[in-house]
Design a protein around this motif. Structure first.
Motif, PDB file in Angstrom:
ATOM      1  N   SER A   1      29.777 -13.299  54.383  1.00 33.25           N
ATOM      2  CA  SER A   1      30.763 -12.443  53.752  1.00 33.25           C
ATOM      3  C   SER A   1      31.119 -12.999  52.383  1.00 33.25           C
ATOM      4  N   PRO A   2      31.668 -12.140  51.467  1.00 36.20           N
ATOM      5  CA  PRO A   2      32.036 -12.621  50.138  1.00 36.20           C
ATOM      6  C   PRO A   2      33.006 -13.791  50.174  1.00 36.20           C
ATOM      7  N   ASP A   3      34.011 -13.744  51.103  1.00 40.70           N
ATOM      8  CA  ASP A   3      34.975 -14.841  51.169  1.00 40.70           C
ATOM      9  C   ASP A   3      34.295 -16.145  51.559  1.00 40.70           C
ATOM     10  N   ARG A   4      33.404 -16.063  52.532  1.00 42.13           N
ATOM     11  CA  ARG A   4      32.689 -17.260  52.979  1.00 42.13           C
ATOM     12  C   ARG A   4      31.790 -17.806  51.872  1.00 42.13           C
ATOM     13  N   ASP A   5      31.104 -16.917  51.172  1.00 41.27           N
ATOM     14  CA  ASP A   5      30.245 -17.340  50.068  1.00 41.27           C
ATOM     15  C   ASP A   5      31.059 -17.998  48.961  1.00 41.27           C
ATOM     16  N   GLN A   6      32.236 -17.426  48.676  1.00 40.06           N
ATOM     17  CA  GLN A   6      33.068 -17.972  47.614  1.00 40.06           C
ATOM     18  C   GLN A   6      33.572 -19.374  47.977  1.00 40.06           C
ATOM     19  N   ILE A   7      33.951 -19.570  49.227  1.00 38.65           N
ATOM     20  CA  ILE A   7      34.394 -20.896  49.676  1.00 38.65           C
ATOM     21  C   ILE A   7      33.249 -21.893  49.561  1.00 38.65           C
ATOM     22  N   SER A   8      32.048 -21.460  49.972  1.00 40.62           N
ATOM     23  CA  SER A   8      30.878 -22.333  49.889  1.00 40.62           C
ATOM     24  C   SER A   8      30.580 -22.706  48.444  1.00 40.62           C
ATOM     25  N   GLU A   9      30.690 -21.747  47.527  1.00 42.12           N
ATOM     26  CA  GLU A   9      30.429 -22.032  46.120  1.00 42.12           C
ATOM     27  C   GLU A   9      31.463 -22.983  45.540  1.00 42.12           C
ATOM     28  N   ARG A  10      32.734 -22.818  45.940  1.00 35.39           N
ATOM     29  CA  ARG A  10      33.770 -23.730  45.458  1.00 35.39           C
ATOM     30  C   ARG A  10      33.502 -25.150  45.936  1.00 35.39           C
ATOM     31  N   ARG A  11      33.114 -25.271  47.191  1.00 32.98           N
ATOM     32  CA  ARG A  11      32.783 -26.597  47.717  1.00 32.98           C
ATOM     33  C   ARG A  11      31.579 -27.169  46.981  1.00 32.98           C
ATOM     34  N   GLY A  12      30.611 -26.330  46.689  1.00 36.66           N
ATOM     35  CA  GLY A  12      29.442 -26.786  45.957  1.00 36.66           C
ATOM     36  C   GLY A  12      29.797 -27.276  44.567  1.00 36.66           C
ATOM     37  N   PHE A  13      30.715 -26.571  43.905  1.00 37.58           N
ATOM     38  CA  PHE A  13      31.127 -26.983  42.562  1.00 37.58           C
ATOM     39  C   PHE A  13      31.857 -28.320  42.610  1.00 37.58           C
ATOM     40  N   VAL A  14      32.746 -28.490  43.597  1.00 40.76           N
ATOM     41  CA  VAL A  14      33.460 -29.767  43.743  1.00 40.76           C
ATOM     42  C   VAL A  14      32.477 -30.894  44.032  1.00 40.76           C
ATOM     43  N   LEU A  15      31.494 -30.627  44.883  1.00 42.45           N
ATOM     44  CA  LEU A  15      30.472 -31.633  45.184  1.00 42.45           C
ATOM     45  C   LEU A  15      29.656 -31.975  43.939  1.00 42.45           C
ATOM     46  N   ALA A  16      29.364 -30.977  43.116  1.00 42.83           N
ATOM     47  CA  ALA A  16      28.614 -31.224  41.881  1.00 42.83           C
ATOM     48  C   ALA A  16      29.410 -32.119  40.939  1.00 42.83           C
ATOM     49  N   LEU A  17      30.698 -31.865  40.804  1.00 42.48           N
ATOM     50  CA  LEU A  17      31.538 -32.722  39.956  1.00 42.48           C
ATOM     51  C   LEU A  17      31.633 -34.134  40.520  1.00 42.48           C
ATOM     52  N   ALA A  18      31.753 -34.245  41.854  1.00 47.85           N
ATOM     53  CA  ALA A  18      31.792 -35.564  42.484  1.00 47.85           C
ATOM     54  C   ALA A  18      30.481 -36.303  42.261  1.00 47.85           C
ATOM     55  N   SER A  19      29.365 -35.583  42.335  1.00 49.22           N
ATOM     56  CA  SER A  19      28.067 -36.183  42.069  1.00 49.22           C
ATOM     57  C   SER A  19      27.981 -36.656  40.621  1.00 49.22           C
ATOM     58  N   ALA A  20      28.454 -35.841  39.698  1.00 45.83           N
ATOM     59  CA  ALA A  20      28.434 -36.224  38.284  1.00 45.83           C
ATOM     60  C   ALA A  20      29.270 -37.478  38.055  1.00 45.83           C
ATOM     61  N   ALA A  21      30.422 -37.564  38.726  1.00 47.51           N
ATOM     62  CA  ALA A  21      31.270 -38.752  38.592  1.00 47.51           C
ATOM     63  C   ALA A  21      30.568 -39.992  39.142  1.00 47.51           C
ATOM     64  N   ALA A  22      29.899 -39.843  40.288  1.00 50.22           N
ATOM     65  CA  ALA A  22      29.183 -40.976  40.889  1.00 50.22           C
ATOM     66  C   ALA A  22      28.035 -41.423  39.993  1.00 50.22           C
ATOM     67  N   PHE A  23      27.281 -40.476  39.444  1.00 47.75           N
ATOM     68  CA  PHE A  23      26.182 -40.831  38.550  1.00 47.75           C
ATOM     69  C   PHE A  23      26.715 -41.451  37.249  1.00 47.75           C
ATOM     70  N   GLY A  24      27.873 -40.978  36.787  1.00 48.92           N
ATOM     71  CA  GLY A  24      28.476 -41.573  35.599  1.00 48.92           C
ATOM     72  C   GLY A  24      28.868 -43.019  35.834  1.00 48.92           C
ATOM     73  N   THR A  25      29.417 -43.289  37.024  1.00 44.80           N
ATOM     74  CA  THR A  25      29.730 -44.666  37.395  1.00 44.80           C
ATOM     75  C   THR A  25      28.457 -45.495  37.470  1.00 44.80           C
ATOM     76  N   ASN A  26      27.413 -44.902  38.012  1.00 45.92           N
ATOM     77  CA  ASN A  26      26.113 -45.553  38.152  1.00 45.92           C
ATOM     78  C   ASN A  26      25.552 -45.979  36.797  1.00 45.92           C
ATOM     79  N   ILE A  27      25.747 -45.147  35.773  1.00 46.49           N
ATOM     80  CA  ILE A  27      25.234 -45.461  34.436  1.00 46.49           C
ATOM     81  C   ILE A  27      25.896 -46.718  33.883  1.00 46.49           C
ATOM     82  N   VAL A  28      27.213 -46.814  34.024  1.00 47.00           N
ATOM     83  CA  VAL A  28      27.945 -47.956  33.476  1.00 47.00           C
ATOM     84  C   VAL A  28      27.559 -49.241  34.197  1.00 47.00           C
ATOM     85  N   SER A  29      27.516 -49.198  35.526  1.00 45.27           N
ATOM     86  CA  SER A  29      27.170 -50.399  36.287  1.00 45.27           C
ATOM     87  C   SER A  29      25.723 -50.809  36.053  1.00 45.27           C
TER      88      SER A  29
END
Length: 303
Positions: A5-33
């Protein structure tokens, strides 16, 4: 609520976006270390080889602990193979490019991949071309250029070509991940790294940089953070790309260099100039604009 359903898809996309930002933060930390580990004498190819080996051990252990299957169905093998090859090329080409051009130049060329994704998405997926998304991607790229501050002196065509190959490979990686979105996480992690391991080993042998694991005692904390950032970042990247399309995901990963320079400013006490602050603000504004545009499109699509 019905699956799909659209609501379920939208929740999944929001979670995906948050996960993408978390991944970017982890990779950014990885670059410095990784930079700190490099200053201690640990080369990039050496870190890449052992981190791939570590990922295989962790995934294999997780599969044994949870009694999960690592098998791939016939239709899943090609997309996972392409994902592994693209991931290997990203790391190899990017690491190799900095031998010929400054890191800042390589980073700016590499981060053209969100623009490439936006341009290729209408060709490789059913998604239509979106001029507003392209404008956001261009704004984010400009912000990254300001954040990194490329040194344009003494450019070597070999370095530029390798950085561009890394960018093309990153775009291919996102599309390959979208093709194997339904593949369970553990086999996807395992077999993609099975593909990456021999490639990383060949690069390490070619550079003559093989050292035993005890060498990591030269910078144990930096190595631990580097590997932790990679494991978390790669896991979250796979989870994110199973939930959101390549276009929005690529734009979310524009936050990675912003996280890297902010962490470097805090940890390494590096001073940021006005243009870098402006670049950070522009990248954040571009990502926020893309989120608003995606939500607006969702609200105007009939249920």
């Amino acid at each position: 609520m019905n699956p799909g359903s659209p609501d379920r898809d939208q929740i999944s996309e929001r979670r995906g976006f948050v996960l993408a930002l978390a991944s970017a933060a982890a990779f950014g930390t990885n670059i410095v270390s990784a930079q700190i580990a490099g200053q201690a004498g640990l080369s990039g190819p050496l870190l890449v080889f052992y981190r791939v080996f570590l990922m295989l051990v962790l995934v294999g252990g997780a599969a044994l602990f949870w009694r999960g299957s690592l098998a791939l169905r016939r239709g899943e093998r090609q997309p996972v193979l392409l994902f592994g090859l693209a991931t290997a090329l990203v790391g190899i080409a990017y690491l190799s490019s900095v031998a010929f051009v400054p890191v800042s130049v390589a980073a700016v060329v590499f981060y053209t991949f969100p623009i490439l994704i936006v341009l290729a998405e209408p060709v490789l997926t059913p998604a239509p071309f979106r001029a507003d998304r392209l404008a956001v991607a261009l704004a984010a790229f400009l912000g990254i250029a300001l954040v990194v501050g490329p040194d344009l002196h003494g450019l070597d065509p070999r370095g530029l070509a390798l950085a561009m190959l890394a960018s093309l490979s990153a775009a291919a990686q996102f599309f390959a991940a979208a093709r194997c979105a339904e593949t369970p996480t553990l086999p996807k992690l395992f077999w993609s790294h099975v593909v990456i391991l021999p490639v990383a080993a060949l690069v390490l042998l070619a550079t003559g940089g093989f050292l035993p694991p005890q060498t990591f005692l030269l910078a144990p904390i930096a190595v631990a953070i580097t590997y932790g950032g990679y494991v978390v970042g790669f896991l979250f990247q796979i989870l994110a790309l199973a939930r959101i399309a390549p276009g929005p995901a690529g734009l979310a990963f524009c936050a990675e260099p912003v996280f890297a320079v902010i962490i470097a400013a805090v940890v390494l006490t590096e001073r940021l100039g006005p243009l870098q602050y402006a670049g950070c603000a522009l990248v954040i504004a571009a990502i926020a604009t893309n989120v608003i545009l995606e939500q607006t499109r969702r609200s105007t699509v009939p249920a």
